[in-house]
Design a protein around this motif. Structure first.
Motif, PDB file in Angstrom:
ATOM      1  N   GLN B   2      26.312  -6.057 -29.971  1.00 48.92           N
ATOM      2  CA  GLN B   2      26.043  -7.141 -30.651  1.00 48.92           C
ATOM      3  C   GLN B   2      25.827  -8.259 -29.263  1.00 48.92           C
ATOM      4  OE1 GLN B   2      28.523  -9.003 -33.638  1.00 48.92           O
ATOM      5  NE2 GLN B   2      26.834 -10.041 -34.424  1.00 48.92           N
ATOM      6  N   THR B   3      26.849  -8.209 -28.446  1.00 50.59           N
ATOM      7  CA  THR B   3      26.632  -9.092 -27.045  1.00 50.59           C
ATOM      8  C   THR B   3      25.291  -8.587 -26.296  1.00 50.59           C
ATOM      9  OG1 THR B   3      28.195  -7.688 -26.036  1.00 50.59           O
ATOM     10  CG2 THR B   3      29.184  -9.907 -27.018  1.00 50.59           C
ATOM     11  N   LEU B   4      25.050  -7.679 -26.137  1.00 54.78           N
ATOM     12  CA  LEU B   4      23.997  -7.057 -25.582  1.00 54.78           C
ATOM     13  C   LEU B   4      22.801  -7.506 -25.970  1.00 54.78           C
ATOM     14  CD1 LEU B   4      23.407  -4.946 -23.199  1.00 54.78           C
ATOM     15  CD2 LEU B   4      22.877  -3.409 -24.903  1.00 54.78           C
ATOM     16  N   GLN B   6      22.496 -10.202 -28.071  1.00 61.82           N
ATOM     17  CA  GLN B   6      22.384 -11.749 -27.924  1.00 61.82           C
ATOM     18  C   GLN B   6      22.150 -11.998 -26.568  1.00 61.82           C
ATOM     19  OE1 GLN B   6      26.511 -13.091 -28.864  1.00 61.82           O
ATOM     20  NE2 GLN B   6      25.827 -15.041 -28.324  1.00 61.82           N
ATOM     21  N   THR B   7      22.618 -11.270 -25.595  1.00 62.74           N
ATOM     22  CA  THR B   7      22.379 -11.671 -24.039  1.00 62.74           C
ATOM     23  C   THR B   7      20.942 -11.380 -23.918  1.00 62.74           C
ATOM     24  OG1 THR B   7      24.476 -10.395 -23.642  1.00 62.74           O
ATOM     25  CG2 THR B   7      23.050 -11.462 -21.639  1.00 62.74           C
ATOM     26  N   GLU B  10      18.960 -14.224 -25.249  1.00 63.77           N
ATOM     27  CA  GLU B  10      18.944 -15.361 -24.470  1.00 63.77           C
ATOM     28  C   GLU B  10      18.341 -15.374 -23.336  1.00 63.77           C
ATOM     29  OE1 GLU B  10      23.113 -16.014 -23.723  1.00 63.77           O
ATOM     30  OE2 GLU B  10      23.659 -16.654 -25.951  1.00 63.77           O
ATOM     31  N   ASN B 176      29.713  -9.294 -16.022  1.00 66.05           N
ATOM     32  CA  ASN B 176      29.274  -9.500 -17.572  1.00 66.05           C
ATOM     33  C   ASN B 176      28.491  -7.947 -17.557  1.00 66.05           C
ATOM     34  OD1 ASN B 176      27.265 -10.013 -19.521  1.00 66.05           O
ATOM     35  ND2 ASN B 176      27.195 -12.246 -18.949  1.00 66.05           N
ATOM     36  N   THR B 177      29.115  -7.253 -18.312  1.00 64.33           N
ATOM     37  CA  THR B 177      28.489  -5.844 -18.501  1.00 64.33           C
ATOM     38  C   THR B 177      26.896  -5.926 -19.237  1.00 64.33           C
ATOM     39  OG1 THR B 177      30.648  -5.195 -19.019  1.00 64.33           O
ATOM     40  CG2 THR B 177      28.964  -3.619 -19.295  1.00 64.33           C
ATOM     41  N   PRO B 178      26.868  -6.774 -20.422  1.00 61.95           N
ATOM     42  CA  PRO B 178      25.520  -6.676 -20.964  1.00 61.95           C
ATOM     43  C   PRO B 178      24.586  -7.154 -19.961  1.00 61.95           C
ATOM     44  CG  PRO B 178      27.283  -7.954 -22.231  1.00 61.95           C
ATOM     45  CD  PRO B 178      27.828  -7.698 -21.068  1.00 61.95           C
ATOM     46  N   LYS B 486      31.928 -19.931 -21.685  1.00 62.26           N
ATOM     47  CA  LYS B 486      31.102 -20.285 -22.977  1.00 62.26           C
ATOM     48  C   LYS B 486      29.477 -19.717 -23.107  1.00 62.26           C
ATOM     49  CE  LYS B 486      33.456 -24.527 -24.607  1.00 62.26           C
ATOM     50  NZ  LYS B 486      33.081 -25.996 -24.368  1.00 62.26           N
ATOM     51  N   LYS B 487      29.031 -19.140 -21.636  1.00 69.73           N
ATOM     52  CA  LYS B 487      27.746 -18.630 -21.788  1.00 69.73           C
ATOM     53  C   LYS B 487      26.709 -19.672 -22.021  1.00 69.73           C
ATOM     54  CE  LYS B 487      29.541 -14.622 -21.260  1.00 69.73           C
ATOM     55  NZ  LYS B 487      29.666 -14.152 -20.105  1.00 69.73           N
TER      56      LYS B 487
END
Lengths: 322, 508
Positions: B2-4, B6-7, B10, B176-178, B486-487
């Motif tokens: 999911q973070t992938l 999302q990143t 963005e 930050n892996t993603p 907080k990105k």
């Protein structure tokens, strides 16, 4: 009339070693001249000096009376067809493109080229609509060399050089292509210099034959003269050694050449004489002799002479070493 | 996963830019390599001795590690796209040269003889016979080179040429892996896609291949023309070192300059590289401004010995003077915060051992497990000097900057080096030890530019000077936290600070 090709005291060295010491030869216009010899005899080198793939070390080669070395090499080669033993069709080009190589460089109009290609293909028995766009790897060996010959004659050159063109082919294709060479030669009246190591081939094709050994021309003569008056043992042996592996494949014409035809026409009924072309093999001749007494040997319909059973058997006795 | 996603959402704007840069560098390198290697191989095909030597040479060139090659190029051609392209060209030479050479020299001798016997000119023979026969091998060499180039081009980010490598470097730097995955996957996909395209070229009908090739050329040329057009306007390029803090600062610079003068367009190059890269980029006019620290100037950029125990003001004055004299550069007034080296421990550890100052560490040498960056361990104003000044006897494990916080959090080490504005101090609940002997020099941030640039752009100098004396250490920690943890984007964070502190009017 000037000669087509004339070698004048030509010498050729490789790495300081003389392989051809002093070569003199005149080939007449429209002649089919065969150079025959064992491997290493210098026959291919002699051929390649004509279109300057090899440069003579000394001496002069005249083409149509002009020193070949004084003509721009490309002009010289454009009027000289070349057929290779390895066939060497350009693999990325179609059959039509291969045939069109020289006419294209000479700036022949596209339409004329296309017409020539189709005519030539038809002439050698290949349907243009089927073969025009094929690549060389889609052809049999015999078909490939047909195209190789067409590529050499497409620009109607005065001279065609052939370097053992059929030695890699199967016997049947070889025979068909030899017939083709004779046919095209008769049609275009060009000068052909043909190199081979096969005496049978030489006898079948040559107007005159030059026999080479160690870079020297031993004897230059018509087939009949060579057969009947070999200059020395080498020439005589060369006939023996190059005889067809299977004696039944020898041409009847050659029996006549070697043994000589009968002095006069036999005085028998016409039904007792079988007529054979000189290119018919002894296999056929034996069949014919089983129910006929004599053979009438013809060349293109022209009577060459008569053979009887004794003559044929004498040839077998003299040349068969089983 | 999911973070992938999302990143990715963005960052897709940045990704597109990076992809375009990557493609540009790779294509330029490939085309240049082809133009060098193919004619050279054709020439060498008839000269086996030369070919042997050239093959050796290209092989040797390829064995140079790419990082070392980039390093070697910096003193010669500076940083940015040029050295990146040079390095990539050097790597692409071998496969293209080798395949072209073999493709041509392995053509059957009888075919060559036939071409000669038919009176083909050298050129005609080359284009009608040799190249078509060698083409499949040449194309396969180009494909090998292409895949190699696209992979190696990720290293271009190290010398400020941009591309997908920026994602990978940023991913490593920020742990930050993603980000890292996005960079790596995109570059792999690009290689596969282009390789397939080249293979298609090989089999496609000549007309269609030509059309597609034309379209690609027009696109690339269009892109080039557009960027040439865009560059016509006065553009100021501001770069920043790796990390969130410089990125926030250069966004502030951009906001301030553009608010002050609408005729200037600012281009940002965040995460451009390390100190010496940026300094050399400034020297070679590849960038116009970047934020530098007073302490770093004295320590690494200018010559001269540094007196001990200088105040912040003295440090700035000396840095400014030496830069002006030795490099004809201007260091504008610094901001308030001092981003200096510091030693940090967990709050719990600090209480447990009653620690206050760095000097207190000598009492507990036996239980110390320090984990520090290689740079800090090796610097005279870092661990080397510190050990002498405080008579501290301990050996530190070297770690990547982003990893050492993870390590102290996991308890694998219990003492780390830190910058006093790191967001991780807040994130991991760490406490700083007081530098009671004033060992660490002052590191105050200020915009650095060439002196003649400052002279020609008084407006910009005035705009940037509004930051003088602003931003405290806590402010900076806070902002770093917003970006790293907080990105939030650096642009948002920078803009919010400027508006809140009355340096910029209202929302854009």
């Amino acid at each position: 009339m000037t000669s087509a090709i004339e070698f004048r005291h030509v010498q050729k060295d490789f790495n300081g070693q003389t392989v051809i010491p002093d070569f003199n030869l005149t080939v007449a216009q429209g002649e089919l001249f065969v150079l025959v010899g064992t491997s290493g005899s210098g026959k291919t080198t002699s051929l390649k000096m004509i279109n300057r793939l090899e440069a003579p070390t000394k001496g002069q080669i005249l083409v149509n009376g002009t020193d070949a070395a004084s003509v721009p090499v490309r002009d010289l080669r454009w009027q000289m067809g070349y057929v290779l033993q390895q066939i060497a069709l350009f693999p990325t080009m179609t059959v039509a493109q291969n045939i069109a190589v020289i006419p294209e460089m000479k700036g022949t109009p596209r339409k004329t080229i296309n017409q020539t290609v189709d005519d030539l293909l038809t002439e050698v028995g290949l349907d243009p609509t089927v073969y025009r766009n094929r690549l060389s790897h889609e052809l049999s060996g015999g078909e490939q060399q047909r195209i190789g010959i067409l590529r050499a004659i497409a620009a109607k050159p005065e001279t065609v050089l052939m370097d053992e063109p059929f030695s890699a082919l199967d016997p049947l294709s070889r025979q068909q292509l030899q017939d083709l060479v004779l046919k095209l030669h008769a049609r275009y009246h060009n000068t052909i210099v043909f190199v081979t190591h096969d005496m049978n081939e030489a006898l079948k094709l040559g107007d005159r034959i030059g026999i080479m050994r160690h870079g020297q021309l031993i004897q230059v003569d018509t087939p009949t003269e060579l057969a009947q008056h070999p200059k020395n043992d080498f020439v005589r042996d060369f006939f023996g050694a190059s005889r067809a592996k299977n004696v039944y494949d020898v041409y009847v014409g050659r029996v006549g050449l070697v043994q000589g035809y009968l002095a006069s026409a036999p005085n028998v009924a016409a039904g007792k004489i079988a007529t054979l072309d000189r290119q018919a093999t002894l296999r056929t001749a034996f069949q014919a002799l089983s129910d006929h007494d004599y053979l009438a040997v013809t060349e293109e319909g022209q009577l060459q002479g008569y053979l009887d059973r004794q003559t044929v058997l004498a040839y077998l006795g003299a040349h068969e070493e089983l | 996963m999911q973070t992938l996603v999302q990143t990715f959402m963005e960052r897709r704007g940045d990704l597109l830019t990076a992809l375009w840069q990557h493609l540009g560098i790779s294509m330029a390198s490939l085309v240049i390599a082809m133009m060098l290697a193919i004619p050279l191989a054709i020439w060498a095909a008839r000269r086996p001795k030369w070919a042997e030597g050239l093959l050796q040479l290209t092989s040797v060139l390829q064995t140079i590690p790419s990082l070392a090659l980039l390093g070697l190029l910096i003193p010669l051609v500076g940083i940015g796209t040029v050295p990146a392209v040079i390095a990539l060209v050097i790597y692409a030479l071998l496969p293209i040269f080798q395949n072209t050479y073999l493709g041509i020299s392995e053509i059957d001798a009888s075919i060559e003889e036939a071409a000669d016997a038919f009176g083909m000119s050298r050129m005609r023979k080359l284009f009608k016979v040799e190249l078509p026969i060698a083409m499949p091998q040449i194309i396969s060499g180009i494909r090998t080179a292409l895949v190699l180039i696209i992979g190696t081009a990720t290293l271009a980010a190290l010398i400020g040429a941009g591309g997908l490598g920026t994602f990978i470097m940023l991913g490593i730097d920020r742990n930050n892996t993603p980000l890292l995955l996005i960079g790596a996957i995109s570059s792999a996909l690009l290689a596969i896609l282009l390789s397939a395209l080249v293979r298609w070229f090989q089999t496609a009908k000549p007309k269609r291949a030509l059309t597609v090739f034309g379209v690609i050329l027009v696109l690339l040329a269009g892109g080039g023309a557009y960027s040439a057009y865009a560059n016509r306007v006065e553009t100021v390029t501001i770069a920043g070192k790796l990390g969130s803090e410089p990125e926030i600062l250069i966004n502030m610079y951009k906001d301030l300059i553009e608010a002050n003068d609408s005729h200037v367009k600012v281009t940002l190059k965040p995460n451009f590289g390390k100190t010496t890269f940026l300094f050399s980029a400034l020297q070679h006019d590849q960038i116009d401004i970047y934020p530098e620290f007073t302490g770093s100037v004295l320590e690494t950029l200018v010559k001269g010995t540094n007196p001990k125990g200088m105040t912040a003001k003295q440090t700035y004055a000396l840095a400014k003077q030496r830069l002006a004299k030795q490099e004809q550069m201007t260091l504008l007034k610094p901001m308030k915060y001092n981003n200096t080296y510091a030693l940090a421990v967990t709050k719990q550890f600090k209480q447990q051992h009653h620690l206050k100052t760095i000097g207190d560490l000598t009492r507990i040498e036996g239980v110390l497990k320090p984990g520090m960056t290689l740079e800090f361990i090796d610097r005279n104003d870092g661990m080397k000097g510190l050990k002498k000044a405080y008579h501290l006897n301990t050996t530190a494990k070297s770690m990547e900057p982003a990893l050492r916080y993870q390590a102290i959090n996991d308890g694998r080490v219990n003492l780390v080096d830190a910058y006093s504005t790191d967001s991780e101090l807040r994130q991991y609940n760490l406490a700083l030890l007081t530098d009671n002997q004033h060992f660490f020099p002052t590191y105050q941030g200020a915009p650095l530019m060439k002196a003649d640039f400052a002279k020609r752009h008084p407006q910009i100098v005035r705009a940037l000077n509004r930051l003088a004396g602003q931003i405290s250490e806590t402010d900076m920690q806070e902002m770093n936290y917003d970006v790293n943890v907080k990105k939030q984007s650096a642009a948002t964070v920078a803009h919010r600070y400027l508006v809140q502190h009355g340096l910029l009017k209202g929302a854009k």
